[in-house]
Design an enzyme around this catalytic site. Structure first.
Site, PDB file in Angstrom:
ATOM      1  N   HIS A  44      -3.956   5.857   3.168  1.00  0.00           N
ATOM      2  CA  HIS A  44      -5.089   5.517   4.048  1.00  0.00           C
ATOM      3  C   HIS A  44      -4.571   4.576   5.139  1.00  0.00           C
ATOM      4  O   HIS A  44      -4.714   3.357   5.046  1.00  0.00           O
ATOM      5  CB  HIS A  44      -6.205   4.857   3.235  1.00  0.00           C
ATOM      6  CG  HIS A  44      -7.475   4.678   3.990  1.00  0.00           C
ATOM      7  ND1 HIS A  44      -8.708   4.752   3.385  1.00  0.00           N
ATOM      8  CD2 HIS A  44      -7.728   4.422   5.297  1.00  0.00           C
ATOM      9  CE1 HIS A  44      -9.658   4.536   4.292  1.00  0.00           C
ATOM     10  NE2 HIS A  44      -9.075   4.333   5.461  1.00  0.00           N
ATOM     11  N   HIS A  76     -12.598   5.334  -5.727  1.00  0.00           N
ATOM     12  CA  HIS A  76     -12.845   3.928  -5.426  1.00  0.00           C
ATOM     13  C   HIS A  76     -13.222   3.190  -6.707  1.00  0.00           C
ATOM     14  O   HIS A  76     -14.274   3.406  -7.281  1.00  0.00           O
ATOM     15  CB  HIS A  76     -13.921   3.700  -4.371  1.00  0.00           C
ATOM     16  CG  HIS A  76     -13.782   2.366  -3.687  1.00  0.00           C
ATOM     17  ND1 HIS A  76     -13.033   2.196  -2.538  1.00  0.00           N
ATOM     18  CD2 HIS A  76     -14.244   1.141  -4.012  1.00  0.00           C
ATOM     19  CE1 HIS A  76     -13.064   0.921  -2.167  1.00  0.00           C
ATOM     20  NE2 HIS A  76     -13.786   0.262  -3.054  1.00  0.00           N
ATOM     21  N   GLU A 118      -6.405   9.739   4.285  1.00  0.00           N
ATOM     22  CA  GLU A 118      -7.765   9.233   4.458  1.00  0.00           C
ATOM     23  C   GLU A 118      -7.854   8.380   5.713  1.00  0.00           C
ATOM     24  O   GLU A 118      -6.875   7.726   6.093  1.00  0.00           O
ATOM     25  CB  GLU A 118      -8.168   8.345   3.271  1.00  0.00           C
ATOM     26  CG  GLU A 118      -8.163   9.029   1.927  1.00  0.00           C
ATOM     27  CD  GLU A 118      -8.574   8.076   0.812  1.00  0.00           C
ATOM     28  OE1 GLU A 118      -8.944   8.580  -0.260  1.00  0.00           O
ATOM     29  OE2 GLU A 118      -8.508   6.847   1.004  1.00  0.00           O
TER      30      GLU A 118
END
EC number: 2.6.99.2
Length: 237
Positions: free
Chosen positions: A43, A190, A70
């Site tokens: 990410h 997450h 991401e």
């Protein structure tokens, strides 16, 4: 079977804390693949405070499992994804100063924008996933954007699980069911951990992939990286 994609942002955070190239992000990613993980997630953020854009380019040439990138689809990010052409791009509505992802897309309000972005990735045969809260309305609107998958934002589940409220997984199960009926595949991520992933996997059907980074790396400090990954794989299969 649910695939495990390991987010290696925290490896880059550790490297950047000291400078230099220890730990070596590319080598750790290759080791993670050899330990059985089915994917690598990164990410990159605009300030490159952990994974850098150069890391993404370096990884793209050597990974043999699925590569998932991401991020918030700002122009710089879109250009990077089109250059790398990973197996999957996950769109996350991060603010530039966010410490970590803290909300899913409002896919109703941002439907037109997401359609435009996703159409660009689809032209290049890049599978697209949209990060959403466990809200049926957000899932239904996500299906109208042209996305291939959703990623369910699981922080609320992790918090409720830690507080002993396992029943709070119900909204995720409902959203996964709706997504499946609408032709969307389902990812999740997450704050998932060895403690809570088994129950989530048991209760949420149609789960294609989980992306886990922070907890997995923290757990590996005690158990070692290979053993930690193997423990996740057992729970996911």
């Amino acid at each position: 079977m649910t695939k495990l994609s390991v987010n290696i942002n925290k490896i880059a955070t550790l490297r950047n804390a000291r400078g230099g190239n220890i730990p070596n992000v590319v080598q750790v990613a290759l080791d993670i693949e050899s330990f059985g993980a089915e994917g690598i997630t990164v990410h990159p953020r605009p300030d490159e405070r952990h994974i850098t854009y150069q890391d993404v380019l370096d990884l793209s040439g050597v990974l043999t499992t699925e590569f998932n990138i991401e991020g918030n689809p700002i122009t710089k990010f879109v250009n990077l994804v089109l250059q790398v052409k990973p197996a999957q791009v996950t769109l996350v509505p991060d603010k530039e100063d966010a410490i970590t992802s803290n909300a899913g897309w409002d896919t109703v309000k941002n439907k037109t924008y997401l359609k435009e972005v996703i159409s660009v990735f689809k032209e290049h045969n890049i599978r697209t996933s949209v990060f959403v809260d466990p809200d049926p309305a957000m899932v239904r609107a996500a299906a109208e954007t042209g996305a291939d998958r959703i990623e369910l934002y699981t922080e609320a589940y992790a918090v409720s699980y830690a507080n002993g409220k396992k029943g709070d997984v119900g909204s995720y199960a409902e959203c996964a069911k709706i997504a499946h009926e609408l032709g969307l595949e389902v990812n999740a991520g997450h704050d998932l951990s060895l403690e809570n992933i088994g129950y989530f996997k048991e209760k949420v059907a149609h789960l294609e992939e989980v992306s886990i980074g922070h907890a997995l790396i923290a757990e590996s400090l005690y158990m070692g990286l290979e053993k930690t990954i193997q423990n996740y794989l057992k729970l996911l299969k």
